[in-house]
Design an enzyme around this catalytic site. Structure first.
Site, PDB file in Angstrom:
ATOM      1  N   ALA A   1       7.668   1.207  -4.143  1.00 14.57           N
ATOM      2  CA  ALA A   1       7.070   2.123  -5.122  1.00 14.57           C
ATOM      3  C   ALA A   1       6.215   3.123  -4.356  1.00 14.57           C
ATOM      4  O   ALA A   1       5.455   2.731  -3.464  1.00 14.57           O
ATOM      5  CB  ALA A   1       6.209   1.345  -6.104  1.00 14.57           C
ATOM      6  N   LYS A   2       6.340   4.391  -4.696  1.00 14.29           N
ATOM      7  CA  LYS A   2       5.460   5.389  -4.083  1.00 14.29           C
ATOM      8  C   LYS A   2       4.198   5.417  -4.940  1.00 14.29           C
ATOM      9  O   LYS A   2       4.037   6.250  -5.834  1.00 14.29           O
ATOM     10  CB  LYS A   2       6.162   6.759  -4.039  1.00 14.29           C
ATOM     11  CG  LYS A   2       5.477   7.763  -3.138  1.00 14.29           C
ATOM     12  CD  LYS A   2       6.394   8.961  -2.890  1.00 14.29           C
ATOM     13  CE  LYS A   2       5.660  10.093  -2.182  1.00 14.29           C
ATOM     14  NZ  LYS A   2       5.203   9.773  -0.826  1.00 14.29           N
ATOM     15  N   ALA A   3       3.350   4.420  -4.697  1.00 11.60           N
ATOM     16  CA  ALA A   3       2.178   4.201  -5.546  1.00 11.60           C
ATOM     17  C   ALA A   3       0.916   4.725  -4.865  1.00 11.60           C
ATOM     18  O   ALA A   3       0.773   4.623  -3.638  1.00 11.60           O
ATOM     19  CB  ALA A   3       2.035   2.713  -5.842  1.00 11.60           C
TER      20      ALA A   3
ATOM     21  N   TYR B   1      -1.631   4.287  -0.431  1.00  9.74           N
ATOM     22  CA  TYR B   1      -1.968   5.309   0.563  1.00  9.74           C
ATOM     23  C   TYR B   1      -3.301   5.074   1.250  1.00  9.74           C
ATOM     24  O   TYR B   1      -3.617   5.728   2.255  1.00  9.74           O
ATOM     25  CB  TYR B   1      -1.811   6.718  -0.042  1.00  9.74           C
ATOM     26  CG  TYR B   1      -0.334   7.041  -0.043  1.00  9.74           C
ATOM     27  CD1 TYR B   1       0.245   7.752   0.991  1.00  9.74           C
ATOM     28  CD2 TYR B   1       0.513   6.506  -1.011  1.00  9.74           C
ATOM     29  CE1 TYR B   1       1.616   7.965   1.051  1.00  9.74           C
ATOM     30  CE2 TYR B   1       1.880   6.705  -0.970  1.00  9.74           C
ATOM     31  CZ  TYR B   1       2.420   7.443   0.077  1.00  9.74           C
ATOM     32  OH  TYR B   1       3.770   7.638   0.133  1.00  9.74           O
TER      33      TYR B   1
END
Ligand code: PY5
Length: 305
Positions: A156-158, A162
């Site tokens: 998931a690019k959650a 980051y």
């Protein structure tokens, strides 16, 4: 120049609003706990039109990211794609731009549970040039490991993930490097802070598999296909750290990073310390493809105007 001096309209929850009005409360749940998903998409100006690169694939990943972390979005794939185009047109951009869709819990909430908290979806667009020095960068192997998928779903690019990238990037910059490469929990190469890693050995491209805690990069996929078209094979297999030191070439691939040569790792030159022939060939081909200068890959471009 402030953000809103460059951007007139932002898409927020189904409508265009002026940039200054696209704000959330400081107590927003998603801000406090990093509960959200996002995308990074580029559109390139070419001759007389702007072309969004792999819009469908980015929006599919956006919806998949939301599904993985249990965030319910009230917009369909079609609506989101249309919203991107509508927002670019409203701003009348006629240059290279970067599109940032984001979905997050936007209401004030102290408790951790996102249940019942409003989810907002926003799309911002901004003029964008190079992310890294195009001539190549120096990287370090981070002392921070890439967060494993058994702790946080890294496919998931959650937003919250980051934090992992930011502390690795800060460490690298503090020590005079441009970026960091993170190893996965087992010690194999995972990815850079905001891009996938590819190395060249014996004429073949090698890149870590999905099981190395990587984001399934769309540029990674693009480059694999372009390389195949150029007769260069790509192997997906684990890369031990020390293989970075003996690689003939290393490059990063990502929407923002495009194809960036890595010239040095941990103070050791990669090859002869200059961008290698495979990297340069792929980079040149990639920059043609994204601008629509290679008919074979026109399927990846969505015209805006
Ligand atoms: N890995 C990570 C951790 C990333 O953040 C990105 C993209 C990639 C790989 C490459 O994915 P793709 O090829 O699909 O872009 N990063 C974003 C980008 O827009 C944000 C960087 C600031 O490139």
């Amino acid at each position: 120049m402030s953000f809103c001096e460059k951007v007139r309209y932002v898409w927020l929850d189904g409508a265009l609003v002026s940039c200054e009005k696209a704000v959330v409360h400081v107590q927003a749940h998603g801000l406090h706990y990093g509960y959200g998903v996002f995308e990074g998409i580029r559109a390139y100006w070419s001759e007389s039109n702007l072309y969004v690169f792999r819009l469908r694939d980015h929006m599919v990943r956006f919806l998949n990211s939301a599904k993985i972390i249990g965030l319910n979005l009230s917009f369909s794939l079609r609506e989101l794609e249309e919203a991107v185009l509508e927002t670019i047109r409203a701003n009348e951009f006629k240059e290279d731009i970067y599109v940032r869709p984001i979905a997050f819990t936007s209401e004030p909430r102290i408790g951790l549970s996102p249940l019942g908290v409003k989810v907002s979806v926003a799309i911002t667009i901004t003029p964008f040039g190079k992310y890294h020095k195009p001539e190549g960068i120096r990287v370090k192997t981070s002392s921070w490991r890439r967060v494993p998928g058994f702790s946080i779903p890294v496919m998931a690019k959650a937003t919250g993930i980051y934090l992992n990238s930011i502390i690795a990037l800060l460490e690298a910059k503090r020590e005079g490097y441009d970026d960091a490469i993170l190893l996965d929990w087992r010690g194999n190469v995972s990815e850079a802070t905001g891009a996938n890693v590819m190395i060249v050995r014996r004429g073949k491209i090698v890149t870590p598999p999905l099981s190395a805690s990587i984001l399934e990069g769309i540029t990674r996929d693009t480059v694999i296909e372009i390389a195949r078209g150029l007769g260069v094979e790509t192997l997906e297999r684990n890369i031990p750290r020390e293989e970075l030191y003996v690689a003939d070439e290393i490059f990063l691939v990502g929407t923002a990073a495009e194809v960036t040569p890595v010239l040095e790792v941990d103070g050791k030159p990669v090859g002869d310390g200059k961008p290698g022939p495979v990297t340069s060939m792929i980079r040149e081909a990639y920059l043609k493809v994204v601008r629509g200068l290679d008919e074979r890959y026109a399927k990846w471009l969505t015209p805006v105007y």
